[in-house]
Design a protein around this motif. Structure first.
Motif, PDB file in Angstrom:
ATOM      1  N   LEU A   1     -52.306 -32.225 -83.523  1.00 13.30           N
ATOM      2  CA  LEU A   1     -53.543 -31.449 -83.586  1.00 13.30           C
ATOM      3  C   LEU A   1     -53.638 -30.510 -82.388  1.00 13.30           C
ATOM      4  CD1 LEU A   1     -56.028 -34.374 -84.426  1.00 13.30           C
ATOM      5  CD2 LEU A   1     -54.484 -33.126 -85.971  1.00 13.30           C
ATOM      6  N   ALA A   2     -54.534 -29.531 -82.487  1.00 14.86           N
ATOM      7  CA  ALA A   2     -54.807 -28.629 -81.364  1.00 14.86           C
ATOM      8  C   ALA A   2     -56.241 -28.134 -81.479  1.00 14.86           C
ATOM      9  CB  ALA A   2     -53.843 -27.441 -81.358  1.00 14.86           C
ATOM     10  N   VAL A   3     -56.885 -27.901 -80.339  1.00 14.88           N
ATOM     11  CA  VAL A   3     -58.217 -27.293 -80.297  1.00 14.88           C
ATOM     12  C   VAL A   3     -58.038 -25.799 -80.070  1.00 14.88           C
ATOM     13  CG1 VAL A   3     -60.381 -27.143 -79.018  1.00 14.88           C
ATOM     14  CG2 VAL A   3     -59.372 -29.384 -79.514  1.00 14.88           C
ATOM     15  N   LEU A   4     -58.565 -25.007 -81.017  1.00 15.16           N
ATOM     16  CA  LEU A   4     -58.323 -23.564 -81.026  1.00 15.16           C
ATOM     17  C   LEU A   4     -59.599 -22.816 -81.409  1.00 15.16           C
ATOM     18  CD1 LEU A   4     -54.898 -23.669 -82.876  1.00 15.16           C
ATOM     19  CD2 LEU A   4     -55.256 -22.596 -80.643  1.00 15.16           C
TER      20      LEU A   4
ATOM     21  N   VAL B   1     -52.025 -21.498 -74.965  1.00 15.48           N
ATOM     22  CA  VAL B   1     -52.547 -20.980 -76.233  1.00 15.48           C
ATOM     23  C   VAL B   1     -53.767 -21.774 -76.689  1.00 15.48           C
ATOM     24  CG1 VAL B   1     -51.980 -20.329 -78.599  1.00 15.48           C
ATOM     25  CG2 VAL B   1     -50.194 -20.284 -76.847  1.00 15.48           C
ATOM     26  N   ALA B   2     -53.644 -23.087 -76.759  1.00 16.50           N
ATOM     27  CA  ALA B   2     -54.750 -23.946 -77.179  1.00 16.50           C
ATOM     28  C   ALA B   2     -55.490 -24.482 -75.956  1.00 16.50           C
ATOM     29  CB  ALA B   2     -54.196 -25.093 -78.022  1.00 16.50           C
ATOM     30  N   ALA B   3     -56.527 -25.291 -76.206  1.00 13.97           N
ATOM     31  CA  ALA B   3     -57.188 -25.981 -75.097  1.00 13.97           C
ATOM     32  C   ALA B   3     -56.213 -26.992 -74.503  1.00 13.97           C
ATOM     33  CB  ALA B   3     -58.447 -26.682 -75.592  1.00 13.97           C
ATOM     34  N   PRO B   4     -55.941 -26.945 -73.205  1.00 12.31           N
ATOM     35  CA  PRO B   4     -54.978 -27.874 -72.597  1.00 12.31           C
ATOM     36  C   PRO B   4     -55.443 -29.325 -72.744  1.00 12.31           C
ATOM     37  CG  PRO B   4     -55.496 -26.059 -71.102  1.00 12.31           C
ATOM     38  CD  PRO B   4     -56.483 -25.985 -72.228  1.00 12.31           C
ATOM     39  N   LEU B   5     -54.495 -30.218 -72.928  1.00 11.69           N
ATOM     40  CA  LEU B   5     -54.848 -31.630 -73.079  1.00 11.69           C
ATOM     41  C   LEU B   5     -55.465 -32.190 -71.807  1.00 11.69           C
ATOM     42  CD1 LEU B   5     -51.925 -33.113 -75.219  1.00 11.69           C
ATOM     43  CD2 LEU B   5     -54.026 -31.946 -75.931  1.00 11.69           C
ATOM     44  N   THR B   6     -55.082 -31.669 -70.649  1.00 11.88           N
ATOM     45  CA  THR B   6     -55.729 -32.118 -69.411  1.00 11.88           C
ATOM     46  C   THR B   6     -57.227 -31.812 -69.447  1.00 11.88           C
ATOM     47  OG1 THR B   6     -55.097 -30.005 -68.395  1.00 11.88           O
ATOM     48  CG2 THR B   6     -53.672 -31.905 -67.971  1.00 11.88           C
TER      49      THR B   6
ATOM     50  N   LEU C   1     -67.931 -27.160 -76.848  1.00  9.97           N
ATOM     51  CA  LEU C   1     -66.993 -26.244 -76.208  1.00  9.97           C
ATOM     52  C   LEU C   1     -67.006 -24.927 -76.969  1.00  9.97           C
ATOM     53  CD1 LEU C   1     -63.781 -28.395 -75.523  1.00  9.97           C
ATOM     54  CD2 LEU C   1     -65.392 -27.539 -73.821  1.00  9.97           C
ATOM     55  N   VAL C   2     -66.733 -23.853 -76.262  1.00  9.24           N
ATOM     56  CA  VAL C   2     -66.584 -22.549 -76.900  1.00  9.24           C
ATOM     57  C   VAL C   2     -65.308 -21.915 -76.379  1.00  9.24           C
ATOM     58  CG1 VAL C   2     -69.054 -22.169 -77.221  1.00  9.24           C
ATOM     59  CG2 VAL C   2     -67.939 -21.371 -75.111  1.00  9.24           C
ATOM     60  N   HIS C   3     -64.828 -20.931 -77.136  1.00  7.55           N
ATOM     61  CA  HIS C   3     -63.708 -20.106 -76.691  1.00  7.55           C
ATOM     62  C   HIS C   3     -64.306 -18.850 -76.085  1.00  7.55           C
ATOM     63  CE1 HIS C   3     -60.428 -17.051 -77.441  1.00  7.55           C
ATOM     64  NE2 HIS C   3     -59.827 -17.957 -76.705  1.00  7.55           N
ATOM     65  N   ARG C   4     -63.956 -18.570 -74.849  1.00  9.63           N
ATOM     66  CA  ARG C   4     -64.582 -17.493 -74.091  1.00  9.63           C
ATOM     67  C   ARG C   4     -63.519 -16.465 -73.717  1.00  9.63           C
ATOM     68  NH1 ARG C   4     -69.394 -17.393 -70.691  1.00  9.63           N
ATOM     69  NH2 ARG C   4     -69.126 -16.065 -68.871  1.00  9.63           N
ATOM     70  N   VAL C   5     -63.864 -15.200 -73.852  1.00 10.71           N
ATOM     71  CA  VAL C   5     -62.965 -14.113 -73.476  1.00 10.71           C
ATOM     72  C   VAL C   5     -63.651 -13.286 -72.395  1.00 10.71           C
ATOM     73  CG1 VAL C   5     -61.693 -12.084 -74.265  1.00 10.71           C
ATOM     74  CG2 VAL C   5     -61.957 -14.058 -75.782  1.00 10.71           C
ATOM     75  N   GLU C   6     -62.939 -13.060 -71.291  1.00 11.77           N
ATOM     76  CA  GLU C   6     -63.502 -12.338 -70.157  1.00 11.77           C
ATOM     77  C   GLU C   6     -62.591 -11.173 -69.760  1.00 11.77           C
ATOM     78  OE1 GLU C   6     -65.700 -16.101 -67.897  1.00 11.77           O
ATOM     79  OE2 GLU C   6     -63.855 -15.253 -67.063  1.00 11.77           O
TER      80      GLU C   6
END
Length: 284
Positions: free
Chosen positions: A239-242, A199-204, A263-268
């Motif tokens: 916290l989470a990056v969303l 769901v969020a940006a993975p911590l890895t 960083l951006v959130h990208r939808v493909e």
């Protein structure tokens, strides 16, 4: 290198058992042993220790090649089958959790209005489109502004960008950093985090893009329910990056912009390449 032998090897290596691999593949245990022996003879190296069953150093190296090779072969077979006889029935659409609603809208007016919607993982969706388990796939992820999402280089897939939006650090409104205009991600490496890789940006990924040690999970959130993740963050568990729009819609959360890294959130959208086009994917 016979792909049938290679497939048997990957199953034995995954299950760590000749008998379990035989049951999964529908072979006898003797046939599985013969496959492994033939592959080892062909390559001239021992690939599996027998007691207990585990890949050797050479076997581990081969697995890195085997799985992409087998996936490419399955994608090629699916592509040719699709050309020969288009599949009837409901439109099969896959989506990652953050974009399920968008996928449902995208599929309106599908085959006779019938639709099967599959919620799947970010890593698995390209494979399922390439091997004809899905007709279309809508996935999301986090990347540098001009970078595509990884994992769609499976041959007969066309990639179309559907949207790009800013990302933010999601915090409860009462958090000491909630009034900040922007935050550097590396400065938050030792904060409490919720690891929600689907769901969020993975911590890895956060560790990789910052080069900072840290980003340890206070909570591991292994579900696909977006509302559940937002509730966990709003309750102060981490916290989470969303995507900015997801956080903006929640009354108890604040989204603080990322100063760096960008960083951006990208939808493909992923779909099979057209019949008259080349068998390679194309980004947008």
């Amino acid at each position: 290198m016979d792909p049938h032998l290679l497939r048997t090897f990957t199953v034995v290596a995954r299950l760590r058992s000749f008998s379990a691999a035989a049951a999964e593949l529908g072979y006898t245990q003797s046939a599985v042993s013969q496959h492994i022996a033939a592959l080892e003879a062909d390559l001239g190296v021992r690939l599996l220790d027998r007691r207990p069953v585990a890949p050797t150093a050479a076997g581990i190296r081969l697995l890195g090649y085997a799985e992409p090779i087998l996936l490419r072969l399955a994608a090629a077979r699916a592509d040719l089958t699709r050309l020969a006889a288009p599949r009837p029935g409901p439109l099969r659409v896959g989506a990652t959790p953050l974009v399920v609603a968008a996928a449902a809208r995208l599929a309106e007016g599908g085959r006779d209005g019938a639709l099967t919607l599959h919620v799947t993982t970010r890593a698995d969706l390209p494979r399922r489109v390439a091997t004809d388990e899905l007709d279309l796939g809508l996935r999301d992820g986090f990347a540098a502004p001009n970078d595509p999402l990884p994992g769609a280089d499976l041959g007969p897939i066309r990639v179309e960008v559907q949207g790009v939006e800013p990302v933010v650090v999601a915090l409860p409104r009462t958090h000491p950093l909630a009034a900040r205009r922007a935050l550097g991600l590396a400065d938050l490496a030792l904060a409490r985090w919720v690891d929600a890789p689907e769901v969020a940006a993975p911590l890895t990924q956060l560790r990789a893009v910052t080069g900072a040690d840290g980003f340890r999970a206070a909570v591991r959130y292994l579900g696909a329910d977006v509302a559940g993740l937002l509730a966990v963050v709003a309750a102060g568990h981490g916290l989470a990056v969303l995507p900015a729009g997801v956080v903006r819609a929640h009354a108890d959360l604040v989204g603080v912009a990322l100063a760096e890294p960008r960083l951006v959130h990208r939808v493909e959208l992923l779909r099979p390449a057209p019949a008259d086009g080349p068998p390679g994917g194309s980004g947008g």
